[in-house]
Write a protein that holds these residues in place. Sequence first.
Motif, PDB file in Angstrom:
ATOM      1  N   LEU A   1       0.854   7.956 -10.617  1.00 25.69           N
ATOM      2  CA  LEU A   1       2.030   8.546 -11.249  1.00 25.69           C
ATOM      3  C   LEU A   1       3.318   7.802 -10.881  1.00 25.69           C
ATOM      4  N   ASN A   2       3.190   6.816 -10.016  1.00 28.12           N
ATOM      5  CA  ASN A   2       4.371   6.158  -9.493  1.00 28.12           C
ATOM      6  C   ASN A   2       4.671   4.824 -10.162  1.00 28.12           C
ATOM      7  N   SER A   3       5.965   4.548 -10.267  1.00 27.63           N
ATOM      8  CA  SER A   3       6.435   3.227 -10.656  1.00 27.63           C
ATOM      9  C   SER A   3       6.885   2.530  -9.379  1.00 27.63           C
ATOM     10  N   VAL A   4       6.417   1.319  -9.186  1.00 26.67           N
ATOM     11  CA  VAL A   4       6.691   0.603  -7.936  1.00 26.67           C
ATOM     12  C   VAL A   4       7.272  -0.772  -8.237  1.00 26.67           C
ATOM     13  N   GLY A   5       8.327  -1.081  -7.543  1.00 32.13           N
ATOM     14  CA  GLY A   5       8.991  -2.357  -7.768  1.00 32.13           C
ATOM     15  C   GLY A   5       9.000  -3.233  -6.532  1.00 32.13           C
ATOM     16  N   TRP A   6       9.188  -4.523  -6.767  1.00 31.79           N
ATOM     17  CA  TRP A   6       9.382  -5.493  -5.698  1.00 31.79           C
ATOM     18  C   TRP A   6      10.820  -5.993  -5.746  1.00 31.79           C
ATOM     19  N   TYR A   7      11.444  -5.996  -4.603  1.00 33.67           N
ATOM     20  CA  TYR A   7      12.795  -6.518  -4.440  1.00 33.67           C
ATOM     21  C   TYR A   7      12.749  -7.600  -3.363  1.00 33.67           C
ATOM     22  N   ARG A   8      13.792  -8.398  -3.319  1.00 35.33           N
ATOM     23  CA  ARG A   8      13.883  -9.392  -2.253  1.00 35.33           C
ATOM     24  C   ARG A   8      15.334  -9.537  -1.814  1.00 35.33           C
ATOM     25  N   GLN A   9      15.475  -9.937  -0.562  1.00 32.38           N
ATOM     26  CA  GLN A   9      16.819 -10.128  -0.025  1.00 32.38           C
ATOM     27  C   GLN A   9      16.824 -11.354   0.870  1.00 32.38           C
ATOM     28  N   ALA A  10      17.607 -12.331   0.471  1.00 30.67           N
ATOM     29  CA  ALA A  10      17.780 -13.538   1.270  1.00 30.67           C
ATOM     30  C   ALA A  10      18.970 -13.359   2.204  1.00 30.67           C
ATOM     31  N   PRO A  11      19.019 -14.092   3.300  1.00 32.08           N
ATOM     32  CA  PRO A  11      20.138 -13.953   4.240  1.00 32.08           C
ATOM     33  C   PRO A  11      21.486 -14.150   3.558  1.00 32.08           C
ATOM     34  N   GLY A  12      22.374 -13.207   3.776  1.00 32.00           N
ATOM     35  CA  GLY A  12      23.713 -13.304   3.217  1.00 32.00           C
ATOM     36  C   GLY A  12      23.818 -12.954   1.752  1.00 32.00           C
ATOM     37  N   LYS A  13      22.735 -12.502   1.162  1.00 31.12           N
ATOM     38  CA  LYS A  13      22.753 -12.164  -0.259  1.00 31.12           C
ATOM     39  C   LYS A  13      22.389 -10.705  -0.473  1.00 31.12           C
TER      40      LYS A  13
ATOM     41  N   VAL B   1       0.847  -1.189   0.000  1.00 26.31           N
ATOM     42  CA  VAL B   1       0.000   0.000   0.000  1.00 26.31           C
ATOM     43  C   VAL B   1       0.879   1.233   0.000  1.00 26.31           C
ATOM     44  N   VAL B   2       0.627   2.114  -0.945  1.00 23.20           N
ATOM     45  CA  VAL B   2       1.437   3.324  -1.107  1.00 23.20           C
ATOM     46  C   VAL B   2       0.603   4.543  -0.703  1.00 23.20           C
ATOM     47  N   SER B   3       1.167   5.392   0.112  1.00 21.73           N
ATOM     48  CA  SER B   3       0.463   6.601   0.532  1.00 21.73           C
ATOM     49  C   SER B   3       1.397   7.803   0.460  1.00 21.73           C
ATOM     50  N   GLY B   4       0.787   8.994   0.506  1.00 24.58           N
ATOM     51  CA  GLY B   4       1.569  10.205   0.509  1.00 24.58           C
ATOM     52  C   GLY B   4       1.996  10.682  -0.861  1.00 24.58           C
ATOM     53  N   THR B   5       1.419  10.118  -1.900  1.00 23.77           N
ATOM     54  CA  THR B   5       1.783  10.488  -3.259  1.00 23.77           C
ATOM     55  C   THR B   5       0.606  10.171  -4.170  1.00 23.77           C
ATOM     56  N   ILE B   6       0.653  10.706  -5.382  1.00 21.56           N
ATOM     57  CA  ILE B   6      -0.385  10.376  -6.360  1.00 21.56           C
ATOM     58  C   ILE B   6      -0.026   9.015  -6.943  1.00 21.56           C
ATOM     59  N   PHE B   7      -0.731   8.009  -6.494  1.00 20.70           N
ATOM     60  CA  PHE B   7      -0.348   6.629  -6.764  1.00 20.70           C
ATOM     61  C   PHE B   7      -0.189   6.348  -8.253  1.00 20.70           C
TER      62      PHE B   7
ATOM     63  N   LEU C   1      -5.552   0.811  -8.738  1.00 18.22           N
ATOM     64  CA  LEU C   1      -5.459   2.259  -8.574  1.00 18.22           C
ATOM     65  C   LEU C   1      -6.428   2.772  -7.512  1.00 18.22           C
ATOM     66  N   ALA C   2      -7.556   2.108  -7.351  1.00 21.66           N
ATOM     67  CA  ALA C   2      -8.539   2.554  -6.367  1.00 21.66           C
ATOM     68  C   ALA C   2      -8.065   2.307  -4.944  1.00 21.66           C
ATOM     69  N   LYS C   3      -7.186   1.322  -4.775  1.00 17.00           N
ATOM     70  CA  LYS C   3      -6.709   0.977  -3.432  1.00 17.00           C
ATOM     71  C   LYS C   3      -5.273   1.415  -3.182  1.00 17.00           C
ATOM     72  N   ASN C   4      -4.679   2.099  -4.152  1.00 15.73           N
ATOM     73  CA  ASN C   4      -3.278   2.531  -4.017  1.00 15.73           C
ATOM     74  C   ASN C   4      -2.372   1.355  -3.641  1.00 15.73           C
ATOM     75  N   THR C   5      -2.602   0.235  -4.272  1.00 12.14           N
ATOM     76  CA  THR C   5      -1.917  -0.998  -3.878  1.00 12.14           C
ATOM     77  C   THR C   5      -1.295  -1.687  -5.083  1.00 12.14           C
ATOM     78  N   VAL C   6      -0.084  -2.173  -4.877  1.00 14.01           N
ATOM     79  CA  VAL C   6       0.608  -3.005  -5.856  1.00 14.01           C
ATOM     80  C   VAL C   6       0.689  -4.413  -5.278  1.00 14.01           C
TER      81      VAL C   6
ATOM     82  N   ASN D   1       4.433   3.487 -14.155  1.00 16.36           N
ATOM     83  CA  ASN D   1       3.226   4.289 -13.952  1.00 16.36           C
ATOM     84  C   ASN D   1       2.250   4.145 -15.114  1.00 16.36           C
ATOM     85  N   ASN D   2       2.696   3.601 -16.234  1.00 10.22           N
ATOM     86  CA  ASN D   2       1.789   3.371 -17.365  1.00 10.22           C
ATOM     87  C   ASN D   2       1.147   1.981 -17.301  1.00 10.22           C
ATOM     88  N   GLY D   3       1.466   1.245 -16.253  1.00 10.52           N
ATOM     89  CA  GLY D   3       0.856  -0.067 -16.057  1.00 10.52           C
ATOM     90  C   GLY D   3       1.633  -1.232 -16.629  1.00 10.52           C
ATOM     91  N   PHE D   4       2.692  -0.944 -17.360  1.00 13.24           N
ATOM     92  CA  PHE D   4       3.495  -2.024 -17.931  1.00 13.24           C
ATOM     93  C   PHE D   4       4.527  -2.494 -16.910  1.00 13.24           C
TER      94      PHE D   4
END
Length: 123
Positions: A31-43, A23-29, A74-79, A53-56
């Motif tokens: 217009l934002n590009s949002v990514g997912w990252y991950r981090q495993a222990p020791g990596k 959930v993203v707040s404090g911005t016009i959702f 877009l209605a829930k400001n959620t990725v 922001n164009n949906g691609f």
Amino acid sequence: QVHLVESGGGLVQAGGSLRLSCVVSGTIFSLNSVGWYRQAPGKQREGVLCINNNGFSTYYADSVKGRFTISRDLAKNTVYLQMNSLKPEDAAVYYCARASYYCSGDTSRYSYWGQGTPVTVSS
């Protein structure tokens, strides 16, 4: 102030599925590009997927192609990160982040990060 809050992590058996939410707040959702990252222990933290922001979307981890997808409400400001056919090597803390401009595989291109949600995959 921009805030990102992840949820949905947990313990799942190999082959199972999870859906992570950011959930993203404090911005016009929209217009934002949002990514997912991950981090495993020791990596290093690695990019997984990003939605512009164009949906691609853009994949940054070849290992998740065909199993993970990214979407947004877009209605829930959620990725969302839908993770199917999970493998033990997918176990990590998953973070969502807002890109300063557009999606990138470079963590320095993201200006705001969530606190992370842990994913554990049992074999």
